[in-house]
Write an enzyme that holds these catalytic residues in place. Structure first.
Site, PDB file in Angstrom:
ATOM      1  N   HIS A  31       0.821  -1.212   0.000  1.00  0.00           N
ATOM      2  CA  HIS A  31       0.000   0.000   0.000  1.00  0.00           C
ATOM      3  C   HIS A  31       0.858   1.267   0.000  1.00  0.00           C
ATOM      4  O   HIS A  31       0.456   2.288  -0.547  1.00  0.00           O
ATOM      5  CB  HIS A  31      -0.945  -0.011   1.207  1.00  0.00           C
ATOM      6  CG  HIS A  31      -0.254  -0.240   2.506  1.00  0.00           C
ATOM      7  ND1 HIS A  31       0.276  -1.471   2.858  1.00  0.00           N
ATOM      8  CD2 HIS A  31       0.050   0.606   3.533  1.00  0.00           C
ATOM      9  CE1 HIS A  31       0.848  -1.376   4.040  1.00  0.00           C
ATOM     10  NE2 HIS A  31       0.740  -0.135   4.474  1.00  0.00           N
ATOM     11  N   HIS A  50      28.373  -2.888 -10.222  1.00  0.00           N
ATOM     12  CA  HIS A  50      29.189  -3.631  -9.255  1.00  0.00           C
ATOM     13  C   HIS A  50      28.491  -4.861  -8.684  1.00  0.00           C
ATOM     14  O   HIS A  50      29.153  -5.854  -8.399  1.00  0.00           O
ATOM     15  CB  HIS A  50      29.575  -2.725  -8.079  1.00  0.00           C
ATOM     16  CG  HIS A  50      30.549  -1.651  -8.457  1.00  0.00           C
ATOM     17  ND1 HIS A  50      31.232  -0.908  -7.527  1.00  0.00           N
ATOM     18  CD2 HIS A  50      30.955  -1.193  -9.670  1.00  0.00           C
ATOM     19  CE1 HIS A  50      32.027  -0.034  -8.140  1.00  0.00           C
ATOM     20  NE2 HIS A  50      31.872  -0.179  -9.448  1.00  0.00           N
ATOM     21  N   THR A  94       9.405   2.515   2.181  1.00  0.00           N
ATOM     22  CA  THR A  94      10.824   2.888   2.156  1.00  0.00           C
ATOM     23  C   THR A  94      11.644   2.165   1.087  1.00  0.00           C
ATOM     24  O   THR A  94      12.742   2.601   0.745  1.00  0.00           O
ATOM     25  CB  THR A  94      11.481   2.523   3.504  1.00  0.00           C
ATOM     26  OG1 THR A  94      11.319   1.107   3.698  1.00  0.00           O
ATOM     27  CG2 THR A  94      10.849   3.285   4.656  1.00  0.00           C
ATOM     28  N   GLY A  95      11.172   1.018   0.634  1.00  0.00           N
ATOM     29  CA  GLY A  95      11.968   0.129  -0.220  1.00  0.00           C
ATOM     30  C   GLY A  95      12.745  -0.896   0.584  1.00  0.00           C
ATOM     31  O   GLY A  95      13.238  -1.885   0.033  1.00  0.00           O
TER      32      GLY A  95
END
Ligand code: RB5
Length: 151
Positions: free
Chosen positions: A9, A99, A68-69
């Protein structure tokens, strides 16, 4: 390029915009694995199908969005073969590919604006893995996964 996308959400609104951006502007084939409203849900339920789609080769890359991720990255990284990270700037998206050979980008729907997240997604998809000295480091990550699977 086939992209699996998901959100909770906290990321739903930006997920809708990013799915359209991927389809219409980056010419990707997008599989939307939910959620499909702003009703409160649990982010691991959406991280898992996206992570499995990438690990099993049904998608070339994954995009996850939560508040936030961070939760999405923690959950997606539990799936062997997935290299997920919370990414908040295009510069980190570039390094994540160069990387770390990252294959699932995790975005913040609450603390990062849509234009920045679009730039992150574009950079993530357009930047190749550098290989070279980074190959051995990725192999060591795979070895940690293999040890965990054997235990
Ligand atoms: C949901 O409130 C929030 O915890 C979730 O979207 C995410 O930020 C978790 O890491």
């Amino acid at each position: 390029m086939r992209i699996a996308i998901g959100a909770d959400h906290g990321g739903f609104e930006q997920k809708q915009q990013l799915a359209a951006y991927l389809t219409n502007e980056l010419n990707c084939e997008v599989e939307d694995m939910g959620c499909f409203s702003t009703e409160s849900v649990d982010y691991p339920d959406y991280a898992a199908p996206v992570a499995h789609a990438v690990a099993e080769g049904r998608a070339d890359a994954g995009v996850l969005v939560c508040g936030t991720g961070i939760g999405m990255a923690i959950a997606a990284d539990k799936v062997p073969g997935v290299r997920a990270s919370s990414i908040t700037t295009p510069a980190f998206a570039e390094l994540f590919r160069q990387h770390n050979n990252g294959n699932v980008v995790c975005l913040s729907g609450r603390f990062v604006d849509l234009d920045t997240n679009k730039a992150i997604v574009r950079t993530f998809l357009e930047t190749p893995f550098e290989g070279g000295r980074h190959e051995g480091r990725i192999a060591k990550i795979c070895a940690i996964e293999a040890e965990a699977e054997e235990a």
